[in-house]
Design a protein around this motif. Structure first.
Motif, PDB file in Angstrom:
ATOM      1  N   VAL A 173      44.246 -28.698 -62.886  1.00 32.79           N
ATOM      2  CA  VAL A 173      43.188 -28.901 -64.176  1.00 32.79           C
ATOM      3  C   VAL A 173      42.434 -27.126 -64.385  1.00 32.79           C
ATOM      4  O   VAL A 173      42.161 -26.985 -65.469  1.00 32.79           O
ATOM      5  CB  VAL A 173      42.477 -29.809 -63.705  1.00 32.79           C
ATOM      6  N   ARG A 174      42.058 -26.932 -63.097  1.00 34.18           N
ATOM      7  CA  ARG A 174      40.810 -25.886 -63.702  1.00 34.18           C
ATOM      8  C   ARG A 174      42.198 -24.961 -63.539  1.00 34.18           C
ATOM      9  O   ARG A 174      41.432 -23.907 -64.523  1.00 34.18           O
ATOM     10  CB  ARG A 174      40.218 -25.407 -61.350  1.00 34.18           C
ATOM     11  N   MET A 175      42.735 -24.131 -63.021  1.00 35.73           N
ATOM     12  CA  MET A 175      44.071 -23.112 -63.930  1.00 35.73           C
ATOM     13  C   MET A 175      43.616 -23.383 -64.991  1.00 35.73           C
ATOM     14  O   MET A 175      44.167 -22.293 -65.728  1.00 35.73           O
ATOM     15  CB  MET A 175      45.439 -22.828 -62.415  1.00 35.73           C
ATOM     16  N   ALA A 176      44.587 -23.929 -65.355  1.00 29.77           N
ATOM     17  CA  ALA A 176      44.876 -24.529 -66.689  1.00 29.77           C
ATOM     18  C   ALA A 176      44.214 -24.107 -67.688  1.00 29.77           C
ATOM     19  O   ALA A 176      44.095 -23.346 -68.513  1.00 29.77           O
ATOM     20  CB  ALA A 176      45.686 -26.039 -66.600  1.00 29.77           C
ATOM     21  N   ILE A 177      42.738 -24.779 -67.318  1.00 29.53           N
ATOM     22  CA  ILE A 177      41.233 -23.979 -68.109  1.00 29.53           C
ATOM     23  C   ILE A 177      41.594 -22.692 -67.955  1.00 29.53           C
ATOM     24  O   ILE A 177      40.748 -21.804 -69.551  1.00 29.53           O
ATOM     25  CB  ILE A 177      39.966 -24.702 -67.723  1.00 29.53           C
ATOM     26  N   ILE A 178      41.443 -21.819 -66.937  1.00 26.33           N
ATOM     27  CA  ILE A 178      41.313 -20.942 -67.469  1.00 26.33           C
ATOM     28  C   ILE A 178      42.579 -20.011 -68.273  1.00 26.33           C
ATOM     29  O   ILE A 178      42.586 -18.955 -68.515  1.00 26.33           O
ATOM     30  CB  ILE A 178      41.585 -19.906 -65.714  1.00 26.33           C
ATOM     31  N   THR A 179      43.871 -20.298 -67.601  1.00 27.40           N
ATOM     32  CA  THR A 179      44.785 -19.228 -68.524  1.00 27.40           C
ATOM     33  C   THR A 179      44.499 -20.028 -69.671  1.00 27.40           C
ATOM     34  O   THR A 179      45.136 -19.478 -71.055  1.00 27.40           O
ATOM     35  CB  THR A 179      46.190 -20.974 -68.108  1.00 27.40           C
ATOM     36  N   LEU A 180      44.133 -20.982 -70.640  1.00 26.38           N
ATOM     37  CA  LEU A 180      43.861 -21.552 -71.653  1.00 26.38           C
ATOM     38  C   LEU A 180      42.682 -20.629 -72.220  1.00 26.38           C
ATOM     39  O   LEU A 180      42.377 -20.295 -73.686  1.00 26.38           O
ATOM     40  CB  LEU A 180      42.929 -22.976 -71.846  1.00 26.38           C
ATOM     41  N   ILE A 181      41.551 -20.350 -71.535  1.00 21.17           N
ATOM     42  CA  ILE A 181      40.625 -19.325 -71.593  1.00 21.17           C
ATOM     43  C   ILE A 181      41.209 -17.421 -72.304  1.00 21.17           C
ATOM     44  O   ILE A 181      40.908 -16.750 -72.622  1.00 21.17           O
ATOM     45  CB  ILE A 181      38.949 -18.827 -70.876  1.00 21.17           C
ATOM     46  N   ALA A 182      42.311 -17.463 -71.419  1.00 22.36           N
ATOM     47  CA  ALA A 182      42.179 -16.383 -71.129  1.00 22.36           C
ATOM     48  C   ALA A 182      43.184 -15.749 -72.489  1.00 22.36           C
ATOM     49  O   ALA A 182      43.441 -14.589 -73.143  1.00 22.36           O
ATOM     50  CB  ALA A 182      43.902 -16.505 -70.119  1.00 22.36           C
ATOM     51  N   ILE A 183      44.403 -17.292 -72.871  1.00 22.66           N
ATOM     52  CA  ILE A 183      44.883 -17.169 -74.148  1.00 22.66           C
ATOM     53  C   ILE A 183      43.567 -16.861 -75.176  1.00 22.66           C
ATOM     54  O   ILE A 183      44.434 -16.219 -76.199  1.00 22.66           O
ATOM     55  CB  ILE A 183      45.890 -18.715 -74.297  1.00 22.66           C
ATOM     56  N   VAL A 184      42.773 -17.804 -75.655  1.00 17.31           N
ATOM     57  CA  VAL A 184      42.139 -17.729 -76.374  1.00 17.31           C
ATOM     58  C   VAL A 184      40.787 -16.355 -76.120  1.00 17.31           C
ATOM     59  O   VAL A 184      41.200 -15.638 -77.323  1.00 17.31           O
ATOM     60  CB  VAL A 184      40.645 -18.603 -76.367  1.00 17.31           C
TER      61      VAL A 184
END
Lengths: 274, 326
Positions: free
Chosen positions: B168-179
């Motif tokens: 879940v943590r990594m997915a949030i980081i991934t999402l931030i990276a894309i944004v």
């Protein structure tokens, strides 16, 4: 009182570039010392001087890319940061990585980025402007070419198109004629003249003494200090050049120089080389 | 002497069992591997283009003292202190490298070597000195362990089970990276390609340089428990380097690097299952093999394509030459 009059005039319309007592130092050693300049609107000014004279440094410090030790720079009467969109910049060709994964059109589109706000992407009209600029430098057929697959002259023309896309009033160009073919050289000159007729001001770093008097109507002879600045005819004299280049003027360039002199003083009958 | 160097390859244990008996665990592991490699790959494309690859390696090593100190100070393994420790370590690393570079005659590569090895050594010493208090497994920090991911605490959204917390943590980081990528794409392109032009356009290149460094530190610290500080650099460099061999367009390279990351995760997982080895190690071996294949066979820039093209040019000019002679 003609002096007072010009003073009043300059207050009405701020000059494109005004530099006062600018000193720039790299790790304590000054490379530019006490530069005072005023560039009038609609002129093509060549910055000429030997290697290490601080020609590129001057352009970079105008844009605040290098910190200045003292003095100030005003662009259209304002600090550079407030006049960003009015200044176009052509860096030296070797200053970028041409293997970068972009095509010619992408590079020209970068010229539009200054006008887009944060989070905004270039739109259709930006793309049309970029294409028109590529057309002007006769590079439209190469729009989709990756930039490493272009010749040196073509790369320089892409840089020029990018500057055109900035739609600025003052252009700063760092050695645009280095390593380009004859076709590119004439294309660049053509565009410089066209920009001039539109009332734009151009400042061009140049190191080729043989062509300098043909290209520029004003010349700044630079060697850490302003050696001479003014109309090409007045500035491009043997004495001034020797002052700027010192003993470094080789016999070869002296030959080139006399050729240049003849051109610059074409209308003066007597030859006063000595 | 061992009779067999490699364990016997059994189709059932390598490919069928992971997706039947252990399907849930396998899914989480492969997803985590993909999120880590994908996010590292997106950031990595810019790291490569800015020639910051060595700086990335330096940061990945010097976060060790950062997270150890954060742990000693807060006495917890919560995400926030760990991240803060890593980010501070990342910034200190870059600042020290720049300081050495500009105030001495030492060149950047040597400066990088000096800074990251000494910071890393401080981390190693800290862990051994405070071994009793520090509940950090040095092995895990160095090499990571994707296999443990499904065993971690499960994150809930209200009553709904989402998945293991690290994912879940990594997915949030991934999402931030894309944004961030979408928000600052033009700034990242222009500051990476031509910092002089960027500055003249009013886009401060230094700001984006440090922004990328900060985010890189965050990505590295989120990835290290999966792939470890030693192999995280592989996940940063391989996807981008491979993608950039295949295309001349940055947006396509970014998409390709993500696809390639997925392949690392899936194939690397099966390789590790077969060899009963570290999954991060398996992913990195696959990354190396994929790069080798692309290096040789890439349509435009591959070794073979270049060789054939040069031969054609030579033959062409030889033909012209013989014609002229006649």
């Amino acid at each position: 009182m003609p002096l007072a009059q010009t003073d009043a005039e300059s207050k009405k319309i701020a000059p494109p570039l005004e530099i006062h007592d600018l000193t720039v130092a790299y790790t304590k050693r000054p490379v530019l010392y006490g530069i005072d300049l005023e560039i009038p609107k609609g002129s093509i000014v060549g910055i000429v001087g030997p290697n290490g004279a601080g020609k590129s440094t001057l352009i970079k410090s105008v844009m605040g890319l290098l910190p200045s030790a003292s003095g100030w720079v005003k662009v259209f009467g304002k600090p550079f940061k407030q006049a960003v969109t009015r200044v176009g910049y052509v860096p030296q060709r070797e200053s970028v990585d041409w293997d970068f994964p972009v095509n010619a059109l992408d590079v020209v589109l970068m010229g539009r980025y200054g006008r887009l706000g944060p989070f905004k992407r270039p739109n259709k009209s930006d793309k049309n402007i970029a294409m028109a600029c590529l057309e002007k430098v006769r590079m439209a057929p190469y729009a989709k070419r990756q930039i490493s697959n272009l010749s040196g002259g073509q790369q320089q023309r892409v840089f020029l198109a990018r500057a055109l896309a900035q739609e600025s009033d003052l252009y700063l160009m760092d050695e645009p004629f280095v390593g380009v073919d004859a076709a590119t050289e004439s294309a660049i000159i053509e565009i410089l003249r066209e920009l001039q007729t539109q009332g734009k001001t151009l400042i061009v770093v140049h190191h080729d003494l043989t062509t300098a008097p043909d290209y520029f109507d004003r010349i700044l002879l630079l060697n850490m200090r302003v050696v001479a600045y003014g109309n090409t005819k007045d500035v491009f004299t043997f004495e001034n050049l020797q002052n700027a280049y010192g003993g470094r003027l080789s016999i070869l360039s002296e030959v080139a120089l006399s050729r240049a002199r003849k051109k610059a003083e074409g209308d003066t009958p007597e030859d006063s080389l000595r | 002497m061992r009779e067999q160097f490699f364990p016997a390859f059994d189709w059932h244990t390598v490919f069928i069992q992971p997706w039947s008996e252990y399907a849930v665990n396998s899914f989480w592991i492969v997803l985590m591997g993909f999120l880590v490699a994908g996010t590292c790959g997106l950031v990595g494309c810019f790291v490569i283009l800015r020639r910051m690859a060595l700086v990335g390696d330096a940061i990945s090593h010097s976060i060790l003292p950062g997270i150890t100190l954060a742990f000693l100070i807060t006495n917890s393994r919560d995400t926030l202190p760990m991240m803060l420790g890593a980010v501070v370590a990342g910034v200190v690393t870059v600042a020290l490298i720049e300081a050495i570079r500009y105030t001495s005659r030492i060149k950047p590569d040597a400066a990088i070597g000096i800074v990251f090895s000494s910071l890393f050594a401080i981390g190693v010493i800290l862990i051994s000195v405070f071994a009793d208090e520090v509940d950090l497994d040095a092995e895990c920090v160095l090499y990571g362990e994707l296999g443990f991911i499904p065993l971690q605490d499960i994150a809930y959204f209200g009553e709904i089970v989402i998945g293991p917390e690290p994912i879940v943590r990594m997915a949030i980081i991934t999402l931030i990276a894309i944004v961030l990528l979408f928000a600052f794409f033009k700034e990242m392109i222009v500051t990476s390609f031509d910092s002089g032009l960027a500055a003249s356009l009013g886009i401060n290149p230094t700001r984006y340089q440090y922004g990328l460094t900060l985010f890189l530190s965050i990505v590295i610290v989120s990835s290290f428990e999966s792939v470890g500080v030693v192999l995280v650099i592989a996940m940063i460099i391989f996807p981008g380097a491979t993608a950039l061999m295949l295309t001349d367009r940055l947006p396509i390279a970014l998409v390709l690097s993500t696809v390639i990351s997925g392949a690392y995760s899936l194939i690397g997982f099966h390789l590790a299952t077969w060899l009963n080895a570290s999954i991060a190690g398996g992913m990195t071996v696959i990354a190396g093999i994929v790069f080798g294949i692309v290096w040789a066979f890439a349509p435009q820039r591959g070794l073979i394509a270049t060789f054939v093209r040069n031969r054609q040019i030579m033959e062409g000019s030889a033909l012209n030459f013989s014609r002229e002679e006649k």
